[in-house]
Design a protein around this motif. Structure first.
Motif, PDB file in Angstrom:
ATOM      1  N   UNK A   1       0.863  -1.169   0.000  1.00  0.00           N
ATOM      2  CA  UNK A   1       0.000   0.000   0.000  1.00  0.00           C
ATOM      3  C   UNK A   1       0.904   1.224   0.000  1.00  0.00           C
ATOM      4  N   UNK A   2       0.651   2.172  -0.883  1.00  0.00           N
ATOM      5  CA  UNK A   2       1.480   3.364  -1.000  1.00  0.00           C
ATOM      6  C   UNK A   2       0.690   4.584  -0.558  1.00  0.00           C
ATOM      7  N   UNK A   3       1.181   5.255   0.460  1.00  0.00           N
ATOM      8  CA  UNK A   3       0.647   6.537   0.878  1.00  0.00           C
ATOM      9  C   UNK A   3       1.527   7.601   0.243  1.00  0.00           C
ATOM     10  N   UNK A   4       0.949   8.371  -0.638  1.00  0.00           N
ATOM     11  CA  UNK A   4       1.694   9.274  -1.518  1.00  0.00           C
ATOM     12  C   UNK A   4       1.503  10.714  -1.065  1.00  0.00           C
ATOM     13  N   UNK A   5       2.546  11.297  -0.496  1.00  0.00           N
ATOM     14  CA  UNK A   5       2.507  12.675  -0.004  1.00  0.00           C
ATOM     15  C   UNK A   5       3.227  13.592  -0.984  1.00  0.00           C
ATOM     16  N   UNK A   6       2.507  14.547  -1.548  1.00  0.00           N
ATOM     17  CA  UNK A   6       3.112  15.455  -2.522  1.00  0.00           C
ATOM     18  C   UNK A   6       2.499  16.840  -2.371  1.00  0.00           C
ATOM     19  N   UNK A   7       3.347  17.842  -2.457  1.00  0.00           N
ATOM     20  CA  UNK A   7       2.916  19.238  -2.312  1.00  0.00           C
ATOM     21  C   UNK A   7       2.224  19.756  -3.558  1.00  0.00           C
ATOM     22  N   UNK A   8       2.425  19.066  -4.696  1.00  0.00           N
ATOM     23  CA  UNK A   8       1.872  19.469  -5.995  1.00  0.00           C
ATOM     24  C   UNK A   8       2.344  20.864  -6.400  1.00  0.00           C
ATOM     25  N   UNK A   9       3.674  21.034  -6.409  1.00  0.00           N
ATOM     26  CA  UNK A   9       4.245  22.226  -7.014  1.00  0.00           C
ATOM     27  C   UNK A   9       4.171  22.051  -8.533  1.00  0.00           C
ATOM     28  N   UNK A  10       4.848  22.922  -9.278  1.00  0.00           N
ATOM     29  CA  UNK A  10       4.738  22.869 -10.738  1.00  0.00           C
ATOM     30  C   UNK A  10       5.113  21.502 -11.312  1.00  0.00           C
ATOM     31  N   UNK A  11       6.061  20.788 -10.686  1.00  0.00           N
ATOM     32  CA  UNK A  11       6.534  19.511 -11.233  1.00  0.00           C
ATOM     33  C   UNK A  11       5.740  18.323 -10.719  1.00  0.00           C
ATOM     34  N   UNK A  12       4.894  18.539  -9.720  1.00  0.00           N
ATOM     35  CA  UNK A  12       4.029  17.479  -9.223  1.00  0.00           C
ATOM     36  C   UNK A  12       2.702  17.508  -9.963  1.00  0.00           C
ATOM     37  N   UNK A  13       2.302  16.399 -10.513  1.00  0.00           N
ATOM     38  CA  UNK A  13       1.177  16.395 -11.441  1.00  0.00           C
ATOM     39  C   UNK A  13       0.303  15.171 -11.191  1.00  0.00           C
ATOM     40  N   UNK A  14      -0.933  15.386 -10.802  1.00  0.00           N
ATOM     41  CA  UNK A  14      -1.828  14.259 -10.532  1.00  0.00           C
ATOM     42  C   UNK A  14      -2.131  13.447 -11.789  1.00  0.00           C
ATOM     43  N   UNK A  15      -1.918  14.057 -12.970  1.00  0.00           N
ATOM     44  CA  UNK A  15      -2.113  13.281 -14.200  1.00  0.00           C
ATOM     45  C   UNK A  15      -1.120  12.121 -14.280  1.00  0.00           C
ATOM     46  N   UNK A  16       0.026  12.255 -13.609  1.00  0.00           N
ATOM     47  CA  UNK A  16       0.996  11.161 -13.585  1.00  0.00           C
ATOM     48  C   UNK A  16       0.453   9.936 -12.873  1.00  0.00           C
ATOM     49  N   UNK A  17      -0.596  10.130 -12.075  1.00  0.00           N
ATOM     50  CA  UNK A  17      -1.166   9.060 -11.262  1.00  0.00           C
ATOM     51  C   UNK A  17      -2.579   8.692 -11.700  1.00  0.00           C
ATOM     52  N   UNK A  18      -3.001   9.208 -12.864  1.00  0.00           N
ATOM     53  CA  UNK A  18      -4.385   9.010 -13.308  1.00  0.00           C
ATOM     54  C   UNK A  18      -4.755   7.539 -13.432  1.00  0.00           C
ATOM     55  N   UNK A  19      -3.813   6.701 -13.824  1.00  0.00           N
ATOM     56  CA  UNK A  19      -4.100   5.275 -14.000  1.00  0.00           C
ATOM     57  C   UNK A  19      -4.379   4.578 -12.678  1.00  0.00           C
ATOM     58  N   UNK A  20      -4.092   5.266 -11.559  1.00  0.00           N
ATOM     59  CA  UNK A  20      -4.285   4.665 -10.237  1.00  0.00           C
ATOM     60  C   UNK A  20      -5.557   5.167  -9.558  1.00  0.00           C
ATOM     61  N   UNK A  21      -6.420   5.829 -10.318  1.00  0.00           N
ATOM     62  CA  UNK A  21      -7.620   6.438  -9.729  1.00  0.00           C
ATOM     63  C   UNK A  21      -8.493   5.427  -8.993  1.00  0.00           C
TER      64      UNK A  21
END
Length: 362
Positions: free
Chosen positions: A35-55
């Motif tokens: 199980x992955x708990x993913x902590x990200x600030x979502x600055x310009x280089x952090x992109x939720x589209x990179x994780x879309x396949x994991x919705x």
């Protein structure tokens, strides 16, 4: 925050919406029951589209937040009871560190320190096997070692640190903090120092996606200085496999250098990309993409050469890269061609402003 089923396979990944972090999250979920708990600030280089396949993936839990937020870090550790933390969270672009170093100190140094403090508090409360099995893996860079001459041997784990940019200095500081927390407190840390990564989901400020993006847009392809700066190139999925292997087999307190055994000049990389694009997406004019190459004023303090000696991880962990530069770069170009929508979304607005600021006067 809702509670989840505790698992010895739960890991907290920081910066898991960025380029390498997102690739690692995909890899970690693919290989087993983690199980992955993913902590990200979502600055310009952090992109939720990179994780879309994991919705729809229940084993992926995304949390928007800053590694410097100790209250949040403590809550995540208390709630999810992870067996490991893998720290990717960092400001990572040299050019940005030159023009605006403040964020690099805050995230890479202060943020890592705060995360280490909360990890130590959590680890000290664990008992028995849970305590001995816990790991804090810190992902760093070969840039902390400075610059090599053409005939110098590659960086090894014992190479003295000599960072030359605000970015590499901030990463060096974080590496030293990780080392100190192991030696002072016994926190079971692991540090990996990698060479230049490339592959899917890389924000197009870095060389390879920038060249692809500009070429397809019929824009000049900027090359710093004479283009003879040398880097060792590592396909991102090979890097992610290495981190998983180190997490499983690494010795606490250990440092492991990860490289692709693929030293190339920047100009060689650009010419290779142009050649592949000529084949896969030829210009309407019939001219080669090399016609778009434009040499621009070099950036301050540009390190001449990086190279990694990966003998330790190969011998002790049993890892080796699976991709050659030739196979990996072709896969990378094809990915960007197949994901034009992703590129369009991440290169809007703020990206255009940054490109103009960094390259406009060069």
């Amino acid at each position: 925050m809702s509670d989840v089923t505790k698992s010895e396979n739960t890991i907290i990944v920081t910066g898991g919406a960025g380029f390498i972090g997102a690739n690692f999250v995909h890899a970690a979920l693919k290989v087993g029951g983690s199980t992955v708990v993913n902590l990200d600030k979502l600055t310009y280089a952090g992109n939720l589209e990179n994780l879309a396949a994991l919705a729809d993936e229940p084993r992926h839990i995304f949390v928007k937040g800053d590694i410097g937020d100790r209250q949040l870090a403590a809550e995540l550790l208390r709630t999810h009871r992870p067996a490991a933390i893998v720290n990717f969270a960092a400001e990572s672009h040299v050019d940005r560190s030159i023009s605006a170093p403040d964020d690099f100190i805050q995230t890479n140094v202060v943020g890592t320190f705060n995360l280490l403090q909360e990890a130590r508090n959590y680890w000290q409360e664990l008992q028995g096997e849970a305590q001995s099995a816990f790991r804090f893996l810190h992902v760093s860079t070969d840039e902390v070692y400075g610059s090599l001459g053409d005939d110098d041997p590659p960086f090894s784990e014992t190479t003295a640190y000599a960072p030359n940019s605000p970015y590499s200095a901030s990463k060096a500081a974080s590496d030293h903090l990780v080392r100190a927390f192991f030696h002072t407190y016994g926190l079971p840390t692991l540090t990996t120092n990698c060479s230049n990564n490339y592959g899917p989901y890389q924000f197009p400020e870095k060389l390879i996606p920038l060249v692809i993006h500009n070429a397809l847009a019929e824009k000049p392809i900027p090359v710093y200085g004479d283009g003879a700066n040398i880097r060792d190139w590592l396909y991102v999925t090979d890097h992610c496999r290495a981190i998983l292997d180190v997490l499983e087999k690494g010795i606490p307190g250990g440092v492991y250098n990860i490289g692709g055994r693929s030293e190339k000049t920047n100009l060689d990389v650009v010419h290779t990309l142009c050649s592949i694009l000529d084949e896969l997406a030829p210009r309407e004019s019939g001219q080669g993409y090399v016609r778009l190459i434009t040499f621009v004023t070099d950036r301050p303090g540009h390190d001449r050469r990086y190279a990694i000696d990966a003998a330790k991880i190969e011998a002790e962990i049993g890892w080796q890269p699976e991709e050659t530069f030739q196979s990996g770069i072709r896969k990378t170009v094809q990915w960007y061609l197949d994901h034009a929508g992703w590129v369009a979304n991440v290169t809007s607005g703020a990206y255009r402003d940054w490109i103009e600021t960094n390259y406009g006067e060069r």
